[in-house]
Design an enzyme around this catalytic site. Structure first.
Site, mmCIF file in Angstrom:
data_model
loop_
_atom_site.group_PDB
_atom_site.id
_atom_site.type_symbol
_atom_site.label_atom_id
_atom_site.label_comp_id
_atom_site.label_asym_id
_atom_site.label_seq_id
_atom_site.Cartn_x
_atom_site.Cartn_y
_atom_site.Cartn_z
ATOM 1 N N ALA A 1 0.857 -1.195 0.000
ATOM 2 C CA ALA A 1 0.000 0.000 0.000
ATOM 3 C C ALA A 1 0.892 1.243 0.000
ATOM 4 O O ALA A 1 0.739 2.151 0.812
ATOM 5 C CB ALA A 1 -0.955 -0.003 1.182
ATOM 6 N N HIS B 1 6.734 6.154 1.961
ATOM 7 C CA HIS B 1 7.669 5.059 1.706
ATOM 8 C C HIS B 1 8.796 5.515 0.772
ATOM 9 O O HIS B 1 9.968 5.185 0.980
ATOM 10 C CB HIS B 1 6.943 3.868 1.071
ATOM 11 C CG HIS B 1 5.946 3.205 1.964
ATOM 12 N ND1 HIS B 1 4.594 3.329 1.784
ATOM 13 C CD2 HIS B 1 6.111 2.410 3.046
ATOM 14 C CE1 HIS B 1 3.956 2.625 2.705
ATOM 15 N NE2 HIS B 1 4.854 2.071 3.491
ATOM 16 N N LEU C 1 1.421 10.808 6.263
ATOM 17 C CA LEU C 1 1.007 9.827 5.266
ATOM 18 C C LEU C 1 1.039 8.427 5.856
ATOM 19 O O LEU C 1 1.964 8.056 6.570
ATOM 20 C CB LEU C 1 1.915 9.892 4.040
ATOM 21 C CG LEU C 1 1.770 11.112 3.129
ATOM 22 C CD1 LEU C 1 2.332 10.801 1.751
ATOM 23 C CD2 LEU C 1 0.336 11.592 2.997
#
EC number: 6.3.2.1
Length: 282
Positions: free
Chosen positions: A32, A37, A186
């Site tokens: 996801a 990331h 996030l």
């Protein structure tokens, strides 16, 4: 970008890279993927010859089977994001048997009490699951440096403790929280909120900024009451917990000591989606 779909393929790949003297940067994920990331891989790219990602939804760190079932999975989308980023040289996508060859269960760890604070109080065994999967990934990937976001600050502290106790030859690098334009940290879970609720959730970051202003002016009990008042007035939001803790021990404090570093931690449930955030207090 290489896509490595088994432990054996990974091991052959790592062996070749080590023979060439490559320094490896690694950031494990549960997929996801989002820009948070990618900020890990950007840091890794600057400090290593080779950057490796992994995508594995680890069953042993979920206390609630329903949460495991609901966790967003789209492996093709994730691979596409990594390829387009140009930051990652290889992604490891193991099967459960690559990580847990016998039983799908956690080792038991002693993290010197870090596991008993905050998330550990409501999620027994969660950090044993985290420690188990991260240790196994480190032993397979053999990274020189590993990157984790500070959004999961307790997890970061626990991984550092695990590496110290197990004497693993990897340096743990914390990467600052990556935020949306409105300040919301996030998270893969954010994908379960619609646009309006994501915008409304900016109040979490705004509250942390206020806490940073208040913490040298008023007492901690007064700060906690103000935070509670803020979320009592938010539609569809429930404050699960807010606390201020010592950054080293993660123990909650009710007083500020000059020679210690403190961090505010908050968990808010927004329309059933659990959002976590934190901020170092200057």
């Amino acid at each position: 970008m290489e896509v490595l779909k088994s432990k054996k393929i990974l091991q052959d790949f790592i062996e070749r890279q080590k023979e060439m003297g490559k320094k490896i940067g690694f950031a494990p994920t549960m997929g996801a993927l989002h820009d948070g990331h990618l900020s890990l891989y950007k840091n890794a790219k600057e400090e290593n010859d080779l950057v490796i990602s992994s995508i594995f939804v680890n069953p042993t760190q979920f206390n609630n089977p329903e949460d495991l079932e609901k966790y967003p999975r789209d492996i093709n989308r994730d691979i596409s994001i990594l390829e387009k980023s140009g930051l990652v040289d290889a992604v490891y996508i193991p099967e459960v048997t690559d990580i847990y060859p016998e039983k799908t269960e956690s080792q038991h760890y002693n993290f010197d009490g870090l596991e008993d604070e905050m998330e550990g109080k409501s999620r027994p065994g969660h950090f044993d699951g985290v420690g188990t999967v991260v240790e196994e990934l480190f032993r397979q990937v053999k990274p020189d440096n590993a990157y984790f976001g500070e959004k999961d600050f307790q997890q970061l502290a626990i991984i550092r403790k695990m590496v110290e106790k197990k004497k693993l030859p990897v340096k743990i690098k914390g990467v600052p929280i990556y935020r949306a334009e409105n300040g919301l940290a996030l998270s893969s879970r954010n994908q379960r909120l619609d646009t309006d609720r994501r915008e409304a959730s900016k109040v979490i970051y705004e509250t942390l900024k206020k806490v940073n202003e208040w913490f040298r002016v008023i007492t901690i009990p007064e700060i906690k009451q103000r935070v509670q008042d803020i979320f009592d007035n938010q539609r569809g939001m429930q404050l699960e917990y807010f606390l201020i803790a010592d950054e080293e021990t993660l123990k909650e404090t009710d007083f500020f000591y000059k020679d210690r570093n403190f961090r505010a931690f908050i968990v808010v449930v927004v329309d059933g989606v659990r959002l976590i955030d934190n901020m170092h207090l200057d």
